[in-house]
Design an enzyme around this catalytic site. Sequence first.
Site, PDB file in Angstrom:
ATOM      1  N   TYR A  99     -11.908  -7.731   0.348  1.00 13.16           N
ATOM      2  CA  TYR A  99     -11.024  -6.850  -0.427  1.00 13.16           C
ATOM      3  C   TYR A  99     -11.756  -5.540  -0.754  1.00 13.16           C
ATOM      4  CZ  TYR A  99      -8.001  -5.418  -4.388  1.00 13.16           C
ATOM      5  OH  TYR A  99      -7.179  -4.734  -5.256  1.00 13.16           O
ATOM      6  N   ALA A 100     -13.008  -5.682  -1.223  1.00 21.10           N
ATOM      7  CA  ALA A 100     -13.796  -4.501  -1.592  1.00 21.10           C
ATOM      8  C   ALA A 100     -14.014  -3.596  -0.380  1.00 21.10           C
ATOM      9  CB  ALA A 100     -15.134  -4.931  -2.186  1.00 21.10           C
ATOM     10  N   ALA A 101     -14.310  -4.212   0.763  1.00 17.21           N
ATOM     11  CA  ALA A 101     -14.550  -3.422   1.974  1.00 17.21           C
ATOM     12  C   ALA A 101     -13.278  -2.692   2.405  1.00 17.21           C
ATOM     13  CB  ALA A 101     -15.050  -4.323   3.106  1.00 17.21           C
TER      14      ALA A 101
HETATM   15  P1  NAD Z   1       1.682  -6.987  -6.509  1.00 16.14           P
HETATM   16  O1  NAD Z   1       1.210  -8.227  -5.887  1.00 16.14           O
HETATM   17  O2  NAD Z   1       2.804  -7.010  -7.474  1.00 16.14           O
HETATM   18  O3  NAD Z   1       2.031  -5.905  -5.418  1.00 16.14           O
HETATM   19  C1  NAD Z   1       1.579  -5.955  -4.083  1.00 16.14           C
HETATM   20  C2  NAD Z   1       2.772  -5.818  -3.194  1.00 16.14           C
HETATM   21  O4  NAD Z   1       2.337  -5.759  -1.844  1.00 16.14           O
HETATM   22  C3  NAD Z   1       3.735  -7.002  -3.316  1.00 16.14           C
HETATM   23  O5  NAD Z   1       5.041  -6.510  -3.500  1.00 16.14           O
HETATM   24  C4  NAD Z   1       3.594  -7.698  -1.963  1.00 16.14           C
HETATM   25  O6  NAD Z   1       4.777  -8.311  -1.507  1.00 16.14           O
HETATM   26  C5  NAD Z   1       3.219  -6.553  -1.080  1.00 16.14           C
HETATM   27  N1  NAD Z   1       2.616  -6.988   0.169  1.00 16.14           N
HETATM   28  C6  NAD Z   1       1.614  -7.873   0.357  1.00 16.14           C
HETATM   29  N2  NAD Z   1       1.378  -8.040   1.656  1.00 16.14           N
HETATM   30  C7  NAD Z   1       2.251  -7.240   2.310  1.00 16.14           C
HETATM   31  C8  NAD Z   1       2.518  -6.966   3.675  1.00 16.14           C
HETATM   32  N3  NAD Z   1       1.834  -7.562   4.665  1.00 16.14           N
HETATM   33  N4  NAD Z   1       3.496  -6.091   3.981  1.00 16.14           N
HETATM   34  C9  NAD Z   1       4.206  -5.477   3.005  1.00 16.14           C
HETATM   35  N5  NAD Z   1       4.000  -5.696   1.702  1.00 16.14           N
HETATM   36  C10 NAD Z   1       3.040  -6.565   1.366  1.00 16.14           C
HETATM   37  O7  NAD Z   1       0.389  -6.383  -7.244  1.00 16.14           O
HETATM   38  P2  NAD Z   1       0.004  -4.877  -7.646  1.00 16.14           P
HETATM   39  O8  NAD Z   1      -1.128  -5.017  -8.572  1.00 16.14           O
HETATM   40  O9  NAD Z   1       1.181  -4.084  -8.036  1.00 16.14           O
HETATM   41  O10 NAD Z   1      -0.588  -4.323  -6.279  1.00 16.14           O
HETATM   42  C11 NAD Z   1      -0.309  -3.036  -5.782  1.00 16.14           C
HETATM   43  C12 NAD Z   1      -1.582  -2.436  -5.219  1.00 16.14           C
HETATM   44  O11 NAD Z   1      -2.500  -2.192  -6.290  1.00 16.14           O
HETATM   45  C13 NAD Z   1      -2.308  -3.336  -4.228  1.00 16.14           C
HETATM   46  O12 NAD Z   1      -2.769  -2.578  -3.134  1.00 16.14           O
HETATM   47  C14 NAD Z   1      -3.471  -3.844  -5.059  1.00 16.14           C
HETATM   48  O13 NAD Z   1      -4.560  -4.254  -4.271  1.00 16.14           O
HETATM   49  C15 NAD Z   1      -3.769  -2.648  -5.910  1.00 16.14           C
HETATM   50  N6  NAD Z   1      -4.585  -2.893  -7.098  1.00 16.14           N
HETATM   51  C16 NAD Z   1      -4.141  -3.673  -8.120  1.00 16.14           C
HETATM   52  C17 NAD Z   1      -4.941  -3.875  -9.228  1.00 16.14           C
HETATM   53  C18 NAD Z   1      -4.511  -4.722 -10.392  1.00 16.14           C
HETATM   54  O14 NAD Z   1      -5.316  -4.953 -11.309  1.00 16.14           O
HETATM   55  N7  NAD Z   1      -3.308  -5.228 -10.436  1.00 16.14           N
HETATM   56  C19 NAD Z   1      -6.195  -3.274  -9.309  1.00 16.14           C
HETATM   57  C20 NAD Z   1      -6.614  -2.480  -8.259  1.00 16.14           C
HETATM   58  C21 NAD Z   1      -5.806  -2.288  -7.165  1.00 16.14           C
END
Ligand code: NAD
Length: 253
Positions: free
Chosen positions: A156-158
């Site tokens: 994930y980090a990478a």
């Molecule tokens: P979330 O799980 O609600 O949202 C992620 C979304 O991505 C979901 O709707 C999921 O269905 C979708 N998804 C996953 N795989 C997919 C694919 N192959 N094709 C299309 N859609 C796909 O969680 P979130 O926290 O809202 O995440 C949004 C972004 O924020 C992500 O990239 C996550 O890594 C990043 N993020 C979140 C946090 C946190 O603390 N919540 C921190 C840092 C980064």
Amino acid sequence: DDGLAGKVAVITGGASGIGRALAAAYARAGVTSVLGYHPGDPHDPAAAVADVEAAGGRALAVAADVTDPRAVQNLVETATGEFGRLDIAVANAGILRRAPLAEMTDERWDDMLNVDLTGVLRLLRSAAGAMREGGALVAVSSIAGGVYGWGDHAHYAAAKAGVLGLIRSLGVELAPRGIRANAVIPGLIETPQSLDEENSLGPAGLAAAGGGIPAGRVGRADEVARAIRFLTSDDASYITGQHLVVDGGLTVR
Ligand code: NAD
């Protein structure tokens, strides 16, 4: 004038969390959103569309798995076909998995990069190709990919670090076309991803983590959404290739 009214945005992962909050934030600014959603997501994209309509805005949900380049291209073509233009693309879709190094098989590594890094490339490539009058791209990275070590999540980090390199490069490459590219780096934000006990902190872990954050709490999805909205508005007209950390002071304490 932030220049957003009348614009059209595509957002991946738009059915939940930050993507859903962003669609609502865009609705309040007069931006029409085309929400890509994972067909296997338990969250109903109709709820995200309903939020937008409740805010007086317009949105469309389209199935788009970011591991499928044709589905992503179709998402972008739906925006231009239905609404006649594309101004903004937000690569928000992402997965989070726990995997200590000894369990980090090539398959787990590749699956993560396919969604969280190559998935970002697929959207930004299709979107930039469809932008005719300049535009704004944003990718959602993470503190884990920029400024904060997180054990058991090396893939994930990478991937999230890769997103930052991708964005810096696109910032330079696309500037002559009037397309800006930036990243947001969320800290700990309460969303379905962080509430997942198996792969992230879970509800109890999130509640406990709040005390260690200078702001005294974890963040809300709409707080990241409004940072993205800023980066895609004319208020950020001279900002490109950058990342904006939205973490309540977690990484500067
Ligand atoms: P979330 O799980 O609600 O949202 C992620 C979304 O991505 C979901 O709707 C999921 O269905 C979708 N998804 C996953 N795989 C997919 C694919 N192959 N094709 C299309 N859609 C796909 O969680 P979130 O926290 O809202 O995440 C949004 C972004 O924020 C992500 O990239 C996550 O890594 C990043 N993020 C979140 C946090 C946190 O603390 N919540 C921190 C840092 C980064």
